[in-house]
Design a protein around this motif. Structure first.
Motif, PDB file in Angstrom:
ATOM      1  N   VAL A   4       0.843  -1.193   0.000  1.00 53.04           N
ATOM      2  CA  VAL A   4       0.000   0.000   0.000  1.00 53.04           C
ATOM      3  C   VAL A   4       0.882   1.248   0.000  1.00 53.04           C
ATOM      4  N   ALA A   5       0.399   2.290  -0.681  1.00 47.16           N
ATOM      5  CA  ALA A   5       1.162   3.538  -0.753  1.00 47.16           C
ATOM      6  C   ALA A   5       0.227   4.728  -0.657  1.00 47.16           C
ATOM      7  N   SER A   6       0.774   5.834  -0.186  1.00 50.03           N
ATOM      8  CA  SER A   6       0.020   7.075  -0.049  1.00 50.03           C
ATOM      9  C   SER A   6       1.003   8.236  -0.022  1.00 50.03           C
ATOM     10  N   THR A   7       0.484   9.432  -0.218  1.00 48.08           N
ATOM     11  CA  THR A   7       1.331  10.622  -0.164  1.00 48.08           C
ATOM     12  C   THR A   7       0.902  11.500   1.000  1.00 48.08           C
ATOM     13  N   LEU A   8       1.852  11.809   1.846  1.00 45.51           N
ATOM     14  CA  LEU A   8       1.639  12.708   2.977  1.00 45.51           C
ATOM     15  C   LEU A   8       2.050  14.107   2.532  1.00 45.51           C
ATOM     16  N   ARG A   9       1.150  15.059   2.638  1.00 42.54           N
ATOM     17  CA  ARG A   9       1.450  16.441   2.280  1.00 42.54           C
ATOM     18  C   ARG A   9       1.745  17.223   3.559  1.00 42.54           C
ATOM     19  N   VAL A  10       2.885  17.900   3.543  1.00 46.51           N
ATOM     20  CA  VAL A  10       3.365  18.604   4.730  1.00 46.51           C
ATOM     21  C   VAL A  10       3.620  20.058   4.371  1.00 46.51           C
ATOM     22  N   ARG A  11       3.022  20.953   5.116  1.00 47.75           N
ATOM     23  CA  ARG A  11       3.250  22.393   4.916  1.00 47.75           C
ATOM     24  C   ARG A  11       4.334  22.830   5.891  1.00 47.75           C
ATOM     25  N   THR A  12       5.427  23.385   5.364  1.00 41.17           N
ATOM     26  CA  THR A  12       6.502  23.873   6.222  1.00 41.17           C
ATOM     27  C   THR A  12       6.342  25.374   6.420  1.00 41.17           C
ATOM     28  N   GLU A  19       8.808  17.688  12.831  1.00 40.65           N
ATOM     29  CA  GLU A  19       8.515  16.293  13.143  1.00 40.65           C
ATOM     30  C   GLU A  19       7.209  15.856  12.491  1.00 40.65           C
ATOM     31  N   ILE A  20       7.256  14.704  11.810  1.00 39.07           N
ATOM     32  CA  ILE A  20       6.077  14.152  11.134  1.00 39.07           C
ATOM     33  C   ILE A  20       5.733  12.749  11.652  1.00 39.07           C
ATOM     34  N   THR A  21       6.324  12.372  12.781  1.00 40.88           N
ATOM     35  CA  THR A  21       6.109  11.029  13.326  1.00 40.88           C
ATOM     36  C   THR A  21       4.627  10.731  13.554  1.00 40.88           C
ATOM     37  N   SER A  22       3.908  11.651  14.151  1.00 38.43           N
ATOM     38  CA  SER A  22       2.496  11.379  14.480  1.00 38.43           C
ATOM     39  C   SER A  22       1.657  11.198  13.216  1.00 38.43           C
ATOM     40  N   GLU A  23       1.940  11.951  12.167  1.00 36.10           N
ATOM     41  CA  GLU A  23       1.204  11.796  10.908  1.00 36.10           C
ATOM     42  C   GLU A  23       1.496  10.431  10.277  1.00 36.10           C
ATOM     43  N   VAL A  24       2.764  10.007  10.327  1.00 36.45           N
ATOM     44  CA  VAL A  24       3.138   8.712   9.766  1.00 36.45           C
ATOM     45  C   VAL A  24       2.508   7.589  10.590  1.00 36.45           C
ATOM     46  N   GLN A 125       4.970  23.567   0.376  1.00 41.09           N
ATOM     47  CA  GLN A 125       4.124  22.383   0.482  1.00 41.09           C
ATOM     48  C   GLN A 125       4.997  21.217   0.028  1.00 41.09           C
ATOM     49  N   ARG A 126       5.297  20.298   0.925  1.00 39.61           N
ATOM     50  CA  ARG A 126       6.169  19.170   0.610  1.00 39.61           C
ATOM     51  C   ARG A 126       5.355  17.885   0.556  1.00 39.61           C
ATOM     52  N   GLU A 127       5.859  16.916  -0.213  1.00 36.13           N
ATOM     53  CA  GLU A 127       5.208  15.617  -0.326  1.00 36.13           C
ATOM     54  C   GLU A 127       6.173  14.521   0.093  1.00 36.13           C
ATOM     55  N   VAL A 128       5.687  13.642   0.941  1.00 38.80           N
ATOM     56  CA  VAL A 128       6.442  12.471   1.368  1.00 38.80           C
ATOM     57  C   VAL A 128       5.609  11.253   1.001  1.00 38.80           C
ATOM     58  N   VAL A 129       6.153  10.411   0.139  1.00 40.11           N
ATOM     59  CA  VAL A 129       5.467   9.192  -0.264  1.00 40.11           C
ATOM     60  C   VAL A 129       5.724   8.124   0.787  1.00 40.11           C
ATOM     61  N   LEU A 130       4.651   7.481   1.224  1.00 38.23           N
ATOM     62  CA  LEU A 130       4.718   6.386   2.186  1.00 38.23           C
ATOM     63  C   LEU A 130       4.401   5.095   1.437  1.00 38.23           C
TER      64      LEU A 130
END
Length: 135
Positions: A4-12, A19-24, A125-130
């Motif tokens: 499974v994959a998804s994209t987490l969008r993060v606004r800096t 820290e993005i631990t809680s979102e992940v 606006q950053r994107e981190v693929v999970l």
């Protein structure tokens, strides 16, 4: 085997460690994988990913200070004083992390957190693929 994959969008809000631990963790909890491997991939060349201490703010401050000294800004750069240093800092820290998943949770140490390291001064606006694979 699940894949499974998804994209987490993060606004800096500008340069620094976010820290993005809680979102992940929240995303991982919605999956039905108990044992596997989670890969995180930052889709940018001026931001990176780190696993770092999440208890003492001084550690993050020291890291930010170190990288600012290691790759200082250059006002003569056409694309902004922080452009080339951002790319150098990303090259040194990396854009991918792999974290084992055991019993449905991230196998991080007690004081470890997942960070997006924004290397540009302006907000982005950053994107981190999970990507999670396991069972």
């Amino acid at each position: 085997m699940r894949n499974v994959a998804s994209t987490l969008r993060v606004r800096t809000s500008g340069s620094g460690l976010l820290e993005i631990t809680s979102e992940v963790r929240a995303w991982l909890e919605r999956q039905t994988v108990t044992t596997g491997l989670l890969t995180l991939f930052c889709r940018h060349t001026s931001a990176s990913l780190l696993i770092q201490e999440n208890a003492a703010r001084a550690v993050r401050r020291d890291l930010e200070k170190y990288f600012a000294a290691l790759a200082p800004e250059d006002p003569s750069n056409d694309e902004g004083a922080d452009d080339m240093p951002a790319h150098l800092r990303t090259a040194l820290t990396g854009v991918q992390l792999s974290i084992p998943v055991v019993e449905g949770t991230l196998s991080l140490g007690t004081w470890q957190g997942i960070y997006l390291f924004e290397h540009r001064r302006s907000p982005h606006q950053r994107e981190v693929v999970l990507h999670l694979i396991g069972e």
